[in-house]
Design a protein around this motif. Sequence first.
Motif, PDB file in Angstrom:
ATOM      1  N   GLU A  54      79.019  21.800  46.423  1.00  0.00           N
ATOM      2  CA  GLU A  54      78.296  21.038  47.432  1.00  0.00           C
ATOM      3  C   GLU A  54      76.799  20.948  47.123  1.00  0.00           C
ATOM      4  O   GLU A  54      76.121  20.016  47.523  1.00  0.00           O
ATOM      5  CB  GLU A  54      78.506  21.624  48.831  1.00  0.00           C
ATOM      6  CG  GLU A  54      77.989  23.031  48.975  1.00  0.00           C
ATOM      7  CD  GLU A  54      77.599  23.360  50.425  1.00  0.00           C
ATOM      8  OE1 GLU A  54      77.874  24.486  50.834  1.00  0.00           O
ATOM      9  OE2 GLU A  54      77.026  22.484  51.110  1.00  0.00           O
ATOM     10  N   PHE A  55      76.330  21.941  46.413  1.00  0.00           N
ATOM     11  CA  PHE A  55      74.929  21.909  45.988  1.00  0.00           C
ATOM     12  C   PHE A  55      74.672  20.688  45.108  1.00  0.00           C
ATOM     13  O   PHE A  55      73.698  19.962  45.289  1.00  0.00           O
ATOM     14  CB  PHE A  55      74.602  23.197  45.226  1.00  0.00           C
ATOM     15  CG  PHE A  55      73.206  23.275  44.698  1.00  0.00           C
ATOM     16  CD1 PHE A  55      72.143  23.491  45.562  1.00  0.00           C
ATOM     17  CD2 PHE A  55      72.941  23.141  43.348  1.00  0.00           C
ATOM     18  CE1 PHE A  55      70.842  23.578  45.078  1.00  0.00           C
ATOM     19  CE2 PHE A  55      71.653  23.224  42.854  1.00  0.00           C
ATOM     20  CZ  PHE A  55      70.604  23.444  43.728  1.00  0.00           C
TER      21      PHE A  55
ATOM     22  N   VAL B 146      66.487  28.875  44.596  1.00  0.00           N
ATOM     23  CA  VAL B 146      66.950  28.084  45.728  1.00  0.00           C
ATOM     24  C   VAL B 146      67.818  28.916  46.646  1.00  0.00           C
ATOM     25  O   VAL B 146      68.694  29.638  46.200  1.00  0.00           O
ATOM     26  CB  VAL B 146      67.886  26.933  45.314  1.00  0.00           C
ATOM     27  CG1 VAL B 146      67.329  25.626  45.757  1.00  0.00           C
ATOM     28  CG2 VAL B 146      68.203  26.980  43.854  1.00  0.00           C
ATOM     29  N   GLU B 147      67.570  28.771  47.898  1.00  0.00           N
ATOM     30  CA  GLU B 147      68.539  29.255  48.870  1.00  0.00           C
ATOM     31  C   GLU B 147      69.664  28.237  48.834  1.00  0.00           C
ATOM     32  O   GLU B 147      69.438  27.060  49.126  1.00  0.00           O
ATOM     33  CB  GLU B 147      67.942  29.283  50.271  1.00  0.00           C
ATOM     34  CG  GLU B 147      66.566  29.904  50.357  1.00  0.00           C
ATOM     35  CD  GLU B 147      66.595  31.376  49.996  1.00  0.00           C
ATOM     36  OE1 GLU B 147      67.537  32.073  50.430  1.00  0.00           O
ATOM     37  OE2 GLU B 147      65.699  31.831  49.261  1.00  0.00           O
ATOM     38  N   ILE B 148      70.815  28.672  48.465  1.00  0.00           N
ATOM     39  CA  ILE B 148      71.902  27.716  48.302  1.00  0.00           C
ATOM     40  C   ILE B 148      72.195  26.989  49.614  1.00  0.00           C
ATOM     41  O   ILE B 148      72.542  25.822  49.643  1.00  0.00           O
ATOM     42  CB  ILE B 148      73.180  28.425  47.815  1.00  0.00           C
ATOM     43  CG1 ILE B 148      72.913  29.152  46.526  1.00  0.00           C
ATOM     44  CG2 ILE B 148      74.292  27.409  47.595  1.00  0.00           C
ATOM     45  CD1 ILE B 148      72.556  28.288  45.376  1.00  0.00           C
ATOM     46  N   ASP B 149      72.025  27.705  50.695  1.00  0.00           N
ATOM     47  CA  ASP B 149      72.335  27.075  51.972  1.00  0.00           C
ATOM     48  C   ASP B 149      71.367  25.940  52.312  1.00  0.00           C
ATOM     49  O   ASP B 149      71.746  24.923  52.850  1.00  0.00           O
ATOM     50  CB  ASP B 149      72.361  28.124  53.098  1.00  0.00           C
ATOM     51  CG  ASP B 149      71.205  29.117  52.948  1.00  0.00           C
ATOM     52  OD1 ASP B 149      70.781  29.359  51.798  1.00  0.00           O
ATOM     53  OD2 ASP B 149      70.716  29.625  53.956  1.00  0.00           O
TER      54      ASP B 149
ATOM     55  N   PRO C 130      68.400  30.498  38.662  1.00  0.00           N
ATOM     56  CA  PRO C 130      69.209  31.375  39.508  1.00  0.00           C
ATOM     57  C   PRO C 130      68.402  32.545  40.044  1.00  0.00           C
ATOM     58  O   PRO C 130      67.436  32.988  39.427  1.00  0.00           O
ATOM     59  CB  PRO C 130      70.280  31.903  38.542  1.00  0.00           C
ATOM     60  CG  PRO C 130      70.315  30.947  37.427  1.00  0.00           C
ATOM     61  CD  PRO C 130      68.926  30.428  37.286  1.00  0.00           C
ATOM     62  N   GLN C 131      68.818  33.004  41.191  1.00  0.00           N
ATOM     63  CA  GLN C 131      68.148  34.169  41.753  1.00  0.00           C
ATOM     64  C   GLN C 131      69.196  35.236  42.035  1.00  0.00           C
ATOM     65  O   GLN C 131      70.368  34.940  42.182  1.00  0.00           O
ATOM     66  CB  GLN C 131      67.406  33.791  43.023  1.00  0.00           C
ATOM     67  CG  GLN C 131      68.258  33.097  44.067  1.00  0.00           C
ATOM     68  CD  GLN C 131      67.410  32.543  45.196  1.00  0.00           C
ATOM     69  OE1 GLN C 131      66.220  32.353  45.048  1.00  0.00           O
ATOM     70  NE2 GLN C 131      68.048  32.303  46.321  1.00  0.00           N
ATOM     71  N   THR C 132      68.742  36.439  42.094  1.00  0.00           N
ATOM     72  CA  THR C 132      69.688  37.529  42.330  1.00  0.00           C
ATOM     73  C   THR C 132      70.173  37.429  43.769  1.00  0.00           C
ATOM     74  O   THR C 132      69.467  36.949  44.641  1.00  0.00           O
ATOM     75  CB  THR C 132      69.026  38.894  42.151  1.00  0.00           C
ATOM     76  OG1 THR C 132      68.026  39.062  43.143  1.00  0.00           O
ATOM     77  CG2 THR C 132      68.382  39.002  40.788  1.00  0.00           C
ATOM     78  N   GLU C 133      71.378  37.895  43.990  1.00  0.00           N
ATOM     79  CA  GLU C 133      71.918  37.789  45.337  1.00  0.00           C
ATOM     80  C   GLU C 133      71.280  38.794  46.274  1.00  0.00           C
ATOM     81  O   GLU C 133      71.134  38.551  47.459  1.00  0.00           O
ATOM     82  CB  GLU C 133      73.434  37.957  45.325  1.00  0.00           C
ATOM     83  CG  GLU C 133      74.096  36.701  44.777  1.00  0.00           C
ATOM     84  CD  GLU C 133      75.608  36.763  44.845  1.00  0.00           C
ATOM     85  OE1 GLU C 133      76.136  37.491  45.712  1.00  0.00           O
ATOM     86  OE2 GLU C 133      76.245  36.083  44.030  1.00  0.00           O
ATOM     87  N   VAL C 134      70.894  39.919  45.714  1.00  0.00           N
ATOM     88  CA  VAL C 134      70.349  40.950  46.575  1.00  0.00           C
ATOM     89  C   VAL C 134      68.956  40.650  47.085  1.00  0.00           C
ATOM     90  O   VAL C 134      68.702  40.606  48.285  1.00  0.00           O
ATOM     91  CB  VAL C 134      70.363  42.343  45.898  1.00  0.00           C
ATOM     92  CG1 VAL C 134      71.763  42.931  45.956  1.00  0.00           C
ATOM     93  CG2 VAL C 134      69.892  42.259  44.460  1.00  0.00           C
TER      94      VAL C 134
END
Lengths: 339, 339
Positions: A136-137, A109-112, A71-75
């Motif tokens: 969806e991921f 990962v960029e979720i998009d 996971p990566q931070t959202e900011v």
Amino acid sequence: MKKRVTIKDVAKEANVSIATISYVINNKEENLSKETIERVNAAIKKLNYIPNMSARSLASKKSNLLGVVIPQTEVNKQIMLNNPFYSEFISGIEYTARLEGYHIIMSGVEIDKSYLDISVKRNLDGIIILGMYPQEFYNELKKSQIPIVLVDSYCNDHYFHSVQINDRYGGYIATKYLLEKGHRNIGLVTGKIKKEGVSEKRYLGYKDALAEFKVPFNPNYVFEGIVDYEYGLSVAEKIMKNKDITAVFATADILAIGLMKRLKSAKVRIPDDISVIGFDDIYITKFIDPGLTTVKQNIYKKGETAVKLILNCINKKLTSKHEIILPIEIVERESVKEI
Amino acid sequence: MKKRVTIKDVAKEANVSIATISYVINNKEENLSKETIERVNAAIKKLNYIPNMSARSLASKKSNLLGVVIPQTEVNKQIMLNNPFYSEFISGIEYTARLEGYHIIMSGVEIDKSYLDISVKRNLDGIIILGMYPQEFYNELKKSQIPIVLVDSYCNDHYFHSVQINDRYGGYIATKYLLEKGHRNIGLVTGKIKKEGVSEKRYLGYKDALAEFKVPFNPNYVFEGIVDYEYGLSVAEKIMKNKDITAVFATADILAIGLMKRLKSAKVRIPDDISVIGFDDIYITKFIDPGLTTVKQNIYKKGETAVKLILNCINKKLTSKHEIILPIEIVERESVKEI
DNA sequence: ATAAAATACTTAAACGCTTAAACTGTAATA
DNA sequence: TATTACAGTTTAAGCGTTTAAGTATTTTAT
């Protein structure tokens, strides 16, 4: 720039065909004579031959590479390696993989964007996914057809294997521990309670325990946010305003640590004024004062187990869904007081 | 198992040769017409084509892969990701590399085995080495002919680039800070002082400051060991026996944290009884009480810089040795008292 | 003695790309 | 008008392996 040694050079040196060399380096030696094998090995050693993985994986469609999604931070999109939970986990993965001749490619990962790209691009042999992502991921990733092990996410999909702990039970024993120490107004500090997420399970365990002790559930005692140190800090303020709360169950040590830090600097004594119990038993839990009582899971082992499981899938082509549940236990230190 | 889309499929779809596709995906579009490029891109999108890295690197001898060598503990061979210094560093590397389309392969190394194997096997484009290793390790690696950036090790060899801080100066300002606060009996807690190592530099800085203040150097005040929490713990015992010491300079925060933990549990007050200054300003430094005054370096940035440097080497074929020195500064918190 | 099976290899196509060199048609130059 | 230049594209030879299929020799079975 001297040319690198290839399988051809070895073949010439050992006076056999390149196929024979290939069989030797792949340990498919059933049909080879002892002498030939020795001769080949001698040639390999003499020439200092190192097989080219790019060529091997092009031909064989295997890469000896494991993808690790973290996971990566959202900011700032950085991976959450600052969170000791993840770094311990990665240690376990790296070491186990290395022993088995695999390397790991760890990335956020960029979720998009689809991680699928990476996995097919790199011919990954397997993927370990840490944390929870939008449905969806997972759907995208299924298309890769390669073995995937999920850690810390509950996904009903039959395609994915997983290694977990019993989070609900963990929430239950933590809360029960507090209840048994006489606490009745117990705060819950947790990450976002998402359907089927780890936080939800621990939250349910919290409610289970309350119910068992016939303590009414009070939604005002629940503090939901991001699982990081800063959120722990900020929750402290709210808890100090709520004079009823005598104990809090933080569903991650990192939250407990933030909470305690702010509490202490506001001269709230732990455990005398407020008791705190954490979850995970991350390594740095030892560093703080007072020692944090917590629900311990073996994070390193979790990583190790994930790798072993995925290698099993790769080698034995396990198809049936495997769920491995690791044990947890409470470790008592000094942050909870009997009242 | 449906076949994966290859460059051939795209070529057919776009009605051009595979070479054209290759030129497009490699952005070598100088001699291609606008329309062709568009047609190719449309075909790529339509077929959902993902280039196969194994094939690409076989043909081009580039992998878009960076090796990251990270120290491992001597006892269990696990990588030192538990040390927050390393995890922050890796965050910086991973993110920067990802932005540039590279992936990292992070692994510990058995010193006896050559990392060279890995780097040629995997066609690594560059290597970032964190920490210090025996000279022969470096010598081996030079043979790979690929760009190498050293971090936290002083190697005179002209072959290696590096990103560093001025460790000696860091040791100097830390010690000076203590001296200016009136301390004269200053303990030094440090990793093994190896020739040309980071510890040695910081140690020399320590001596520089003492000399400047005409304070005689006392070897009994120097505690050398492994850079980890446990060693910090154990040094505390020794320091408590030595009643003269009023302040200690720990050359790594993790040591300071261990030290303080044991000190506090022995009811030694910080900073009232003993002042402590650390080095690094690792993330978790915030978690502890009292706040640790320390020499801050931007660890994340160090990782970022290392990647940028290595990519420069890869792309621009820099040959002359590059040494990048990042700034450091003291951050004052509560662990040092004026006497 | 002969066929069948086992042993110990080799051959050669395939894997999916890159890239220097060759080619083709058109435009600019002599 | 012939020559050169050039833009735009294709050809084809690799890159270093794997692996199914083939071959020659020896062993075993009948």
